[in-house]
Design a protein around this motif. Sequence first.
Motif, PDB file in Angstrom:
ATOM      1  N   ALA A  43       0.830  -1.209   0.000  1.00  0.00           N
ATOM      2  CA  ALA A  43       0.000   0.000   0.000  1.00  0.00           C
ATOM      3  C   ALA A  43       0.864   1.259   0.000  1.00  0.00           C
ATOM      4  CB  ALA A  43      -0.937  -0.013   1.200  1.00  0.00           C
ATOM      5  N   ALA A  44       1.908   1.273   0.813  1.00  0.00           N
ATOM      6  CA  ALA A  44       2.793   2.443   0.866  1.00  0.00           C
ATOM      7  C   ALA A  44       3.535   2.626  -0.457  1.00  0.00           C
ATOM      8  CB  ALA A  44       3.789   2.292   2.010  1.00  0.00           C
ATOM      9  N   LEU A  45       3.967   1.527  -1.061  1.00  0.00           N
ATOM     10  CA  LEU A  45       4.656   1.617  -2.349  1.00  0.00           C
ATOM     11  C   LEU A  45       3.722   2.090  -3.449  1.00  0.00           C
ATOM     12  CD1 LEU A  45       6.807  -1.627  -2.109  1.00  0.00           C
ATOM     13  CD2 LEU A  45       7.636   0.735  -1.967  1.00  0.00           C
ATOM     14  N   LEU A  46       2.453   1.698  -3.387  1.00  0.00           N
ATOM     15  CA  LEU A  46       1.483   2.172  -4.376  1.00  0.00           C
ATOM     16  C   LEU A  46       1.281   3.675  -4.238  1.00  0.00           C
ATOM     17  CD1 LEU A  46      -0.493   1.677  -6.668  1.00  0.00           C
ATOM     18  CD2 LEU A  46      -2.223   1.095  -4.957  1.00  0.00           C
ATOM     19  N   ARG A  47       1.209   4.172  -3.001  1.00  0.00           N
ATOM     20  CA  ARG A  47       1.078   5.624  -2.801  1.00  0.00           C
ATOM     21  C   ARG A  47       2.284   6.351  -3.379  1.00  0.00           C
ATOM     22  NH1 ARG A  47      -1.151   3.967   2.145  1.00  0.00           N
ATOM     23  NH2 ARG A  47       0.846   4.175   3.199  1.00  0.00           N
ATOM     24  N   THR A  48       3.471   5.817  -3.130  1.00  0.00           N
ATOM     25  CA  THR A  48       4.679   6.442  -3.666  1.00  0.00           C
ATOM     26  C   THR A  48       4.658   6.427  -5.194  1.00  0.00           C
ATOM     27  OG1 THR A  48       5.945   5.796  -1.719  1.00  0.00           O
ATOM     28  CG2 THR A  48       7.199   6.343  -3.696  1.00  0.00           C
ATOM     29  N   ALA A  49       4.288   5.296  -5.770  1.00  0.00           N
ATOM     30  CA  ALA A  49       4.215   5.206  -7.238  1.00  0.00           C
ATOM     31  C   ALA A  49       3.206   6.200  -7.789  1.00  0.00           C
ATOM     32  CB  ALA A  49       3.848   3.785  -7.652  1.00  0.00           C
ATOM     33  N   TYR A  50       2.073   6.328  -7.108  1.00  0.00           N
ATOM     34  CA  TYR A  50       1.043   7.275  -7.553  1.00  0.00           C
ATOM     35  C   TYR A  50       1.565   8.707  -7.508  1.00  0.00           C
ATOM     36  CZ  TYR A  50      -3.109  10.186  -7.456  1.00  0.00           C
ATOM     37  OH  TYR A  50      -4.022  11.162  -7.717  1.00  0.00           O
ATOM     38  N   VAL A  83      15.356  -3.011   0.813  1.00  0.00           N
ATOM     39  CA  VAL A  83      14.405  -3.450  -0.213  1.00  0.00           C
ATOM     40  C   VAL A  83      13.545  -2.275  -0.683  1.00  0.00           C
ATOM     41  CG1 VAL A  83      12.454  -4.977  -0.698  1.00  0.00           C
ATOM     42  CG2 VAL A  83      14.392  -5.824   0.603  1.00  0.00           C
ATOM     43  N   ASP A  84      13.067  -1.440   0.252  1.00  0.00           N
ATOM     44  CA  ASP A  84      12.252  -0.292  -0.148  1.00  0.00           C
ATOM     45  C   ASP A  84      13.017   0.634  -1.080  1.00  0.00           C
ATOM     46  OD1 ASP A  84      10.046  -1.139   1.223  1.00  0.00           O
ATOM     47  OD2 ASP A  84      10.163   0.368   2.808  1.00  0.00           O
ATOM     48  N   ALA A  85      14.276   0.881  -0.769  1.00  0.00           N
ATOM     49  CA  ALA A  85      15.097   1.748  -1.623  1.00  0.00           C
ATOM     50  C   ALA A  85      15.245   1.133  -3.013  1.00  0.00           C
ATOM     51  CB  ALA A  85      16.466   1.967  -0.996  1.00  0.00           C
ATOM     52  N   TYR A  86      15.425  -0.174  -3.063  1.00  0.00           N
ATOM     53  CA  TYR A  86      15.553  -0.885  -4.337  1.00  0.00           C
ATOM     54  C   TYR A  86      14.265  -0.745  -5.154  1.00  0.00           C
ATOM     55  CZ  TYR A  86      16.503  -4.804  -7.508  1.00  0.00           C
ATOM     56  OH  TYR A  86      16.698  -5.582  -8.611  1.00  0.00           O
ATOM     57  N   ALA A 118     -15.777   6.854  -8.111  1.00  0.00           N
ATOM     58  CA  ALA A 118     -14.680   7.674  -7.616  1.00  0.00           C
ATOM     59  C   ALA A 118     -13.858   6.894  -6.601  1.00  0.00           C
ATOM     60  CB  ALA A 118     -15.224   8.937  -6.976  1.00  0.00           C
ATOM     61  N   HIS A 119     -12.572   7.111  -6.639  1.00  0.00           N
ATOM     62  CA  HIS A 119     -11.683   6.464  -5.670  1.00  0.00           C
ATOM     63  C   HIS A 119     -10.924   7.560  -4.929  1.00  0.00           C
ATOM     64  CE1 HIS A 119      -8.849   3.816  -3.807  1.00  0.00           C
ATOM     65  NE2 HIS A 119      -7.881   4.593  -4.254  1.00  0.00           N
ATOM     66  N   HIS A 120     -11.053   7.577  -3.628  1.00  0.00           N
ATOM     67  CA  HIS A 120     -10.332   8.549  -2.811  1.00  0.00           C
ATOM     68  C   HIS A 120      -9.495   7.800  -1.797  1.00  0.00           C
ATOM     69  CE1 HIS A 120     -12.617  11.861  -4.477  1.00  0.00           C
ATOM     70  NE2 HIS A 120     -13.703  11.174  -4.277  1.00  0.00           N
ATOM     71  N   ASP A 121      -8.213   8.106  -1.775  1.00  0.00           N
ATOM     72  CA  ASP A 121      -7.349   7.484  -0.780  1.00  0.00           C
ATOM     73  C   ASP A 121      -7.733   7.987   0.597  1.00  0.00           C
ATOM     74  OD1 ASP A 121      -4.517   7.675  -2.982  1.00  0.00           O
ATOM     75  OD2 ASP A 121      -5.816   5.979  -2.552  1.00  0.00           O
ATOM     76  N   THR A 122      -7.590   7.147   1.585  1.00  0.00           N
ATOM     77  CA  THR A 122      -8.008   7.509   2.940  1.00  0.00           C
ATOM     78  C   THR A 122      -7.136   8.588   3.563  1.00  0.00           C
ATOM     79  OG1 THR A 122      -6.681   5.713   3.829  1.00  0.00           O
ATOM     80  CG2 THR A 122      -9.002   5.237   3.390  1.00  0.00           C
ATOM     81  N   TYR A 123      -5.910   8.748   3.096  1.00  0.00           N
ATOM     82  CA  TYR A 123      -5.026   9.742   3.696  1.00  0.00           C
ATOM     83  C   TYR A 123      -5.266  11.143   3.134  1.00  0.00           C
ATOM     84  CZ  TYR A 123      -2.375   8.981  -0.567  1.00  0.00           C
ATOM     85  OH  TYR A 123      -2.008   8.869  -1.871  1.00  0.00           O
ATOM     86  N   ASP A 124      -6.126  11.283   2.147  1.00  0.00           N
ATOM     87  CA  ASP A 124      -6.380  12.578   1.512  1.00  0.00           C
ATOM     88  C   ASP A 124      -7.581  13.248   2.163  1.00  0.00           C
ATOM     89  OD1 ASP A 124      -6.588  14.738  -0.118  1.00  0.00           O
ATOM     90  OD2 ASP A 124      -6.903  13.620  -1.962  1.00  0.00           O
TER      91      ASP A 124
END
Length: 196
Positions: A43-50, A83-86, A118-124
């Motif tokens: 989930a965190a990586l998807l947010r970063t990619a977005y 791994v996250d950095a990679y 509509a899709h809204h992320d919960t952190y927004d």
Amino acid sequence: MQARAPARQAEKVSAVETDRTPVRGRSERRDAEFTEYLAARQAALLRTAYLVCGDRHQAEDVLQTALAKLYLSWDKVRDRGAVDAYVRRILVNETTSAWRRPWHRREQATERLPETAAHHDTYDDGGSAALWDVVRSLPPKARAVVVLRYYEQLSEAETAETLGVSKGTVKSQSSRAMALLRERTPAHLHPREEER
């Protein structure tokens, strides 16, 4: 002589089976480790990619490619803390490659979106959506620096390593990006405006 031939074949079969057993065990362990990593970080990586891509669908595609590459090289990643950095490095490289593809330049923006849920992320909370619209207006490299430095909170050295550039390049890109953000941010989103 004929009696010995089946015995030799049986020995070969059992040798092959015992050679595969450790591989299977290693493969199962790798799959379990990778699955555990996905459950914790996807989930965190998807947010970063977005945030790097600026488009939900492209972010999903880029993340899928990055995770596939990570899976293929999972045994080669010795430092599990990196791994996250990679993965972030792969995300940025894949996004940059996507921007360079000819089909990307042929896409046309439309005024009307198709009817979809509509899709809204919960952190927004709503205000940040407008701010991220401003961030998405940055050039691709500047946007990647902003996301990695300020959203992911990486140091200048970590950001430089992730992007494959020098620390000085990160500093200059960051400075230019912040100047552009100050210029492009609407008055109602400006922090000084909230104090009044």
